[in-house]
Design a protein around this motif. Structure first.
Motif: not given
Length: 232
Positions: A25-26, A85-88, A99-100
């Protein structure tokens, strides 16, 4: 003006990718919601869950946890979600992996009702390279658009290795009451009932639920191009 904007709206899927485990997710959705700030470029058309809820909406198992697995008759298939999902994190500028999991808060806090479960996020420093595919959004509104209570939006899926946009949705909505607050109405919650593309994803549901149908819209579109891999 709204009809002219709608001529450029729609969904474009350049290609699909199978067996995607995680996405990047940018841009995250901030906490809080714009109910009626006319000139705030917060992407009202693309409004979705806020804060951590936006991250959760992309994860496998979140839909079932939030809806108890119930579905409205005639609704499209529920989203599958991704493994991670990865995000800053804007607070420290570092990339994290989310993770969930389902948890029973009663196990650690007896103030909760026994048997109650919820979907929780686990956040850890991201390992190695970022996921290949990213998701971002942008408010396309001009000052002139907003003067007439029109909001425009771009939602993109990007191959970060090639910088290719592999899917994009352009959308517009407007408030026919032109920002009226009569009766405590929130203009940007009424505008989704006048949108292109429409938010009425469930065609058997009566009109008037546009704002409600906005929730989860981002993940639903992303899955059209990035097919989740859930099996081992």
């Amino acid at each position: 003006m709204f009809q002219e904007r709608c001529k450029t709206s729609g969904e474009r899927i350049v290609r699909t990718v199978d067996k995607v485990e995680g996405i990047y997710l940018l841009k995250l959705r901030p906490e809080g919601m714009n109910y009626g700030e006319q000139f705030a470029m917060t992407d009202p058309y693309g409004r979705d869950m806020t804060g951590d809820g936006y991250i959760k909406s992309f994860l496998h198992g979140s839909y079932e946890a939030e809806t108890s697995g119930t579905r409205i008759e005639g609704a499209p298939p529920p989203p599958k979600g991704y493994r991670y999902v990865e995000a800053i994190d804007p607070r420290d500028g570092k990339r994290y992996r989310y993770t969930g999991r389902n948890e029973e808060p009663w196990q650690t806090n007896k103030a909760y009702l026994k048997g109650y479960t919820r979907f929780a996020l686990d956040k850890t420093p991201a390992p190695g390279q970022a996921p290949r595919y990213g998701v971002t959004y942008e408010d396309l509104s001009t000052r002139e658009d907003r003067e007439y209570w029109i909001a425009g939006s771009s939602l993109k899926v990007i191959d970060l290795q090639t910088n290719e946009v592999i899917a994009e949705r352009i959308g517009y909505m407007w408030d026919p009451a032109q920002g009226s607050r009569a009766g405590g109405r929130a203009p940007w919650l009424f505008a989704p009932d006048h949108a292109c593309p429409s938010f009425q994803r469930n065609l058997l549901r009566p009109p008037g639920h546009g704002a409600e149908a906005q929730i989860g819209q981002t993940e639903s579109f992303v899955e059209k191009s990035l097919k989740p891999k859930l099996e081992n």
